[in-house]
Design an enzyme around this catalytic site. Structure first.
Site, PDB file in Angstrom:
ATOM      1  N   CYS A  22       0.811  -1.224   0.000  1.00 50.45           N
ATOM      2  CA  CYS A  22       0.000   0.000   0.000  1.00 50.45           C
ATOM      3  C   CYS A  22       0.842   1.271   0.000  1.00 50.45           C
ATOM      4  CB  CYS A  22      -0.987  -0.002   1.160  1.00 50.45           C
ATOM      5  SG  CYS A  22      -0.218  -0.023   2.804  1.00 50.45           S
ATOM      6  N   HIS A  76      -2.002   1.033   6.983  1.00 46.41           N
ATOM      7  CA  HIS A  76      -2.552   0.896   5.633  1.00 46.41           C
ATOM      8  C   HIS A  76      -2.914   2.270   5.096  1.00 46.41           C
ATOM      9  CE1 HIS A  76      -4.110  -1.363   2.293  1.00 46.41           C
ATOM     10  NE2 HIS A  76      -5.265  -0.734   2.367  1.00 46.41           N
ATOM     11  N   HIS A  93      -5.905   1.134  -3.418  1.00 44.57           N
ATOM     12  CA  HIS A  93      -4.946   0.680  -2.413  1.00 44.57           C
ATOM     13  C   HIS A  93      -4.455  -0.709  -2.799  1.00 44.57           C
ATOM     14  CE1 HIS A  93      -7.792  -2.132  -0.237  1.00 44.57           C
ATOM     15  NE2 HIS A  93      -8.597  -1.477  -1.055  1.00 44.57           N
TER      16      HIS A  93
END
Length: 121
Positions: A22, A76, A93
């Site tokens: 990510c 993340h 992502h």
């Protein structure tokens, strides 16, 4: 630029179309257009300034913690691609199980882990 990685498999530490994570997706996409971005998600969360969710626009960054409803470290991140409505904010992502894809911030999975939105530049 980030959409050119759609379908790329997840690889921890990766920054290319053969495998990407990510924070590597943000790093690679911004670097391709000449903008410097740190490599690690928590460092990326410190760039720019925070914006309220109802003010996000394409290009803004979203940050998440690993466990739903709990405080913790940012683990993340993704880039807002579209704001379709107040209940449908799409972001791209690198999913550890599904590779690079777009999802809605307001799914149960993501809204419970959301920490903040940042306008990086």
């Amino acid at each position: 630029m980030a959409r050119t990685y759609t379908g790329t498999p997840y690889r921890s530490g990766g920054t290319s179309t053969s495998g990407i994570d990510c924070s590597g997706l943000l790093y690679a996409a911004f670097n391709t257009v000449g903008l410097q971005m740190p490599r690690i998600s928590w460092q990326q969360s410190e760039i720019g300034y925070e914006v309220e969710v109802d003010k996000v626009r394409p290009g803004d960054l979203l940050f998440f913690v690993p466990d739903k409803g709990k405080a913790g470290y940012i683990s993340h991140t993704g880039i807002v691609t579209e704001v379709r409505s107040r209940a449908d904010i799409r972001f791209i992502h690198a999913s550890s199980s599904r590779g690079v894809r777009e999802d809605n911030l307001f799914t149960d999975y993501f809204k419970g882990r959301f920490v903040k939105a940042v306008r990086p530049f």
